[in-house]
Design an enzyme around this catalytic site. Sequence first.
Site, PDB file in Angstrom:
ATOM      1  CG  HIS A 140      -0.041   0.000   2.637  1.00  0.00           C
ATOM      2  ND1 HIS A 140       0.261   1.294   3.084  1.00  0.00           N
ATOM      3  CD2 HIS A 140       0.184  -0.859   3.293  1.00  0.00           C
ATOM      4  CE1 HIS A 140       1.097   0.970   4.227  1.00  0.00           C
ATOM      5  NE2 HIS A 140       0.515  -0.281   4.552  1.00  0.00           N
ATOM      6  CD  GLU A 185       2.186  -5.626   7.769  1.00  0.00           C
ATOM      7  OE1 GLU A 185       2.317  -6.900   7.882  1.00  0.00           O
ATOM      8  OE2 GLU A 185       2.931  -4.787   7.428  1.00  0.00           O
TER       9      GLU A 185
END
Length: 214
Positions: A18, A91
């Site tokens: 990202h 994550e």
Amino acid sequence: MSEKLWRGNLLKLYFVRHGETEWNTEKRLQGHLDSRLTKNGVNHTLLLAEIMANTRFESVISSPSPRAVHTAKLLIGKRPLALKTDGRFKEINLGNWQGMTHEEIKAADPYRYDCYFHHPDLYKQDKMGGENFSDVKTRLEEFLGNLEETYQAGNVLIITHGVVIKVLQMICKNKSVGDIWEPPIIEGTSLTIVKVEKGKRKIIIEGDISHKEK
């Protein structure tokens, strides 16, 4: 990036971290928490989108974290591509470290902090309520197996996070958890491409950020 790597009948998995977030600039660990993309994060994503404008994707899959979804939508742009999310691309869950700065964590939990960054094979979640690196490896391997059963050829775009891509490198290179922080660094919007052929995975582009140098 060589254009010839973008063509052919093989399965290629395009992993993108990202874009830069507000907490990235504040050196806060995010994990399963979230913060918004910065102006740089948006701009770098749009530059990568230009690079990949002529690449046909069979599917786009993102971590459900808002920072990853925002990045994915910018990469898709006006293309008629549906965005799927999968929690296995989130994550690493860092438990009670999430939202804290590096300095705050180092002061409050020095031994575990040192293990995380310098002796990752010794890092344990303990009572933090989070994950170990091996937990991320387990969920990523499960997803890769499922994906390779679904797609035998073509390109799949995957938007995820730094630790997930470091674990991907570890898997593809047959490395141990202790090697997880080996270079290259996985920066925001970096591109890593994995070629899958006859059940074998090989990284052909790793942590590429050439689009940010435009």
